[in-house]
Write a protein that holds these residues in place. Sequence first.
Motif, PDB file in Angstrom:
ATOM      1  N   ARG A 236       1.205  -1.008   0.541  1.00  0.00           N
ATOM      2  CA  ARG A 236      -0.014  -0.126  -0.185  1.00  0.00           C
ATOM      3  C   ARG A 236       1.017   1.294   0.414  1.00  0.00           C
ATOM      4  O   ARG A 236       0.640   2.442  -0.808  1.00  0.00           O
ATOM      5  CB  ARG A 236      -0.681  -0.106   1.646  1.00  0.00           C
ATOM      6  N   GLN A 237       1.885   0.868   1.338  1.00  0.00           N
ATOM      7  CA  GLN A 237       2.735   2.438   0.745  1.00  0.00           C
ATOM      8  C   GLN A 237       3.292   2.307  -0.521  1.00  0.00           C
ATOM      9  O   GLN A 237       3.261   3.669  -1.004  1.00  0.00           O
ATOM     10  CB  GLN A 237       3.705   2.825   2.237  1.00  0.00           C
ATOM     11  N   GLU A 238       3.888   1.536  -0.894  1.00  0.00           N
ATOM     12  CA  GLU A 238       4.867   1.814  -2.714  1.00  0.00           C
ATOM     13  C   GLU A 238       4.020   2.054  -3.474  1.00  0.00           C
ATOM     14  O   GLU A 238       3.740   3.000  -4.659  1.00  0.00           O
ATOM     15  CB  GLU A 238       5.304   0.268  -3.370  1.00  0.00           C
ATOM     16  N   ARG A 239       1.911   1.688  -3.611  1.00  0.00           N
ATOM     17  CA  ARG A 239       1.538   2.143  -4.234  1.00  0.00           C
ATOM     18  C   ARG A 239       1.318   3.769  -4.254  1.00  0.00           C
ATOM     19  O   ARG A 239       0.851   4.326  -5.696  1.00  0.00           O
ATOM     20  CB  ARG A 239      -0.057   1.537  -3.966  1.00  0.00           C
ATOM     21  N   ASP A 240       0.928   4.165  -3.149  1.00  0.00           N
ATOM     22  CA  ASP A 240       0.291   5.679  -2.450  1.00  0.00           C
ATOM     23  C   ASP A 240       1.729   6.116  -3.504  1.00  0.00           C
ATOM     24  O   ASP A 240       1.926   7.733  -3.948  1.00  0.00           O
ATOM     25  CB  ASP A 240       0.457   5.900  -1.786  1.00  0.00           C
TER      26      ASP A 240
END
Length: 873
Positions: A236-240
Amino acid sequence: MKLRAIELKNVRRFVEPVRINGIEDGVNLLGAPNESGKSTVFDALNALFLIPHRSTANAVKQLKPHAGGAPEVTVELDTPDGRFVVSKRWLARREARVARAGTLIAQADEAEAWIARLLGDNGAGPAGLLWVRQGSARLDGGTTSEQQAALEARRDLLALVAGEVQAMTGGQRMDQLLARCREELAAYVTPTRRPRSGGPWADAQAVVAHLDQEQQRLADSVAALQQALSERRRLRQERDELQAPEAEAERASRLKQARTQLEAAQKHAAEVRAAEQRLQTETLAAASAHETLAALRRALAEQRTAKARADAARQALDAAQTGLRDSEHHFAVAVEAYQQADAARQTAEEQRRRIQAQQAALAGAARCKELGERLDQARAARQAVEEASAAASLGPTDRDMERLQTLATALRTARALRDSTATRIELHYAAGQQGRVMQDGVALEQDSAHLIHASTRLRLGDLGELWVHPGAGAGELADVEQARTRLSQALDALGLDSLDAAKRAHQAAQLAEHRRREASARLDALAPGGIAALEQEREQSLAAMPAGSNDDAAERPFMSMDEAEAAFRTAQTAADAATARREAARERRDQARTAQTQAQVRLEGAEERVANAAVALQPFTDTDEAALVRGAAEADCRRQTAEAHCAHCKAQAPDLDMAQAALTRAQSIQDSARNRASEIAQALATLDERIAANAGESVEERLQETQEQLQLARRRLHGIEREVAVLQRLETALEQARRNAREQYFEPVARELRPLMHLLWPDAVLNWTDASLLPRSLERNRQEESFDILSGGTQEQIALLVRLAFARLSANGGRHAPVILDDALVFTDDDRIERMFDALHRHANDLQIIVLSCRQRAFRNLGGKVLQIEAAG
């Protein structure tokens, strides 16, 4: 007992008596080729000590020679009671006798009983244990009865020094304890020490294994759930970060800038290619101008060189023709000188041949005279040979004398046997009564033994008569008479009246034979090919002489052979020198001809080269060399200008590959960000489903319950394993106690065997079996090898060392017996056989060892006393 001599008669190949004398203590070697009777000696000893004299078994029949006869074996042996002579005869006139110092002490069954007491109580004696038959070195070989006898002998020896087996192994109580321990252990393990299927130990192991697998599975599930939660937070952090607006704007700007830089680099690259094309054109034009100028200059230089070489070739041809005329004149002079020298040489050679013929005639006459003298001497020698041959044929032959000696020996032996069994009487007269006892009218002397062979009447003076009737001996009297008759018949057949007369006649025949050999040697020296060949040689010598010539009237040469040889050598030397001068002149003439030909060829080549140079200058007829020089300089100037322009363009050109790489990288960043966002979306959907599924199974609570159950199962398994270990340790201790007791039982033989084993295998240990009292395995290099899988040579060596150890035990127990080895080391290599020899000598100090071998070269270094089989008497 220790053997001192062995005598055989009518035993297989030994029809006539043979004897082995001088057998000593320690090592004795009888080395002889195959088929010389060594195994016969071994079988004869075995029969003497173990087969009754009345037996007709196959072992006895196999001793009988092909010519027939009753086998007889006699040995002299030492015992603690003194020296004895033991003999047996089988099949015909069977007998067994034991004598001491010429006195018969036992015969027939009493003699058999005496031999049995000598061998020991078990009756097996040393056969099979200390006596090794050819090809039977193994300890467990032979028939069943022979193996049992050898076992009893080993058992008696060990019992003599170690006592009863039952007392040494702990008795029945230890057996009961060991059986109870193994019974309880069998409830847990199999005979191979693996957990028994269905037993407590195997069930406990199965429970622990099942709980251990369940704990691992649940722990993996908990770990997978935690890993999934952590992975979802990271994705999720990489997608953001990828979908942030400022990141997307930066990627688009980098891609636009890279495309602009690539277009500018491609335009400048087109300008560089045009400059390079112009430079290539000007370079080719300048090279062409320079090549045309160089071709003109080469053609002019070649024309000048060709003309100079043509002039030199004409001069060389004139000189070669002059030299040829001179060499032909010298050759003609040398040929004439050679012909004169060769004629002189032929004259000298003819003169030498004539002188050689004259000398050969003189030598032939001398040869004929010498051959005539040799022929007379050879005829005299032949007559001496014939006379000596006639004298030598009158006496008895060596074979006749051997037969007479054998018959005389048989007569002496029969008389000795008759006298050994005859009744002996000794007289001791009272004072004044000497000569009162009469035999056939002759007074018997006092203090001397008188032999009575047949019924005899003795007159006792006034007391009357005394008849002496011997109870035995009729057979010996018949043997004496039979031997005397055979000797007389043999003498009569030769026309002789006594053995001494036969010896004198034989000696006279030998002297005549000696004279015949001397005369024959003289005849061979005078006429190697015979008198006929000598006569033919003399006739050929006479025929070879010139007609009418002889040693007195032969023509004498007018000069010596040395003078003729010197004249011939002088003429030959002159002819050789003339030949050398002729050949040298011929070689110079041929060289002159070759030089003329070569000069002609060189002139033709030079003229052809001048013509070729003129042809090469034809294309440049209307061309000026100065104009070509100016055109080449102008072409160089134009090439330099194009080269400078091309270099300037290349220096200002941007890096096209770098621009292309920058565009590729910017496009890759844009595509990677878009693809990664799609992959993260799919991975998040999968993780959400996995987390939702594991959360509903309560895997963490189930993992804790399984861990508690596993601890209880492991404590139970540990208790069972401890009980099994205690039982196994108890079984090992009981077996070790029994093994220690058994080792004490085998310790006497192991103590004798240990130093012998270490000669071949340092630190090796031999293990034994209780039932057969034989080696079971060999431990060396920390490995135990079964006796059956050892090589034939190793089994042979161990078997021999074990026999030596048993021999020492037997000697220590008061039972001395010789060790007899009949080709016992047939598989032993050269290195180990030397150490086996050392072992034999180490145990030979208080033993008697007799080695029979056909390997004379291999056993040459054995040492000890060397024995021989010799004719008896």
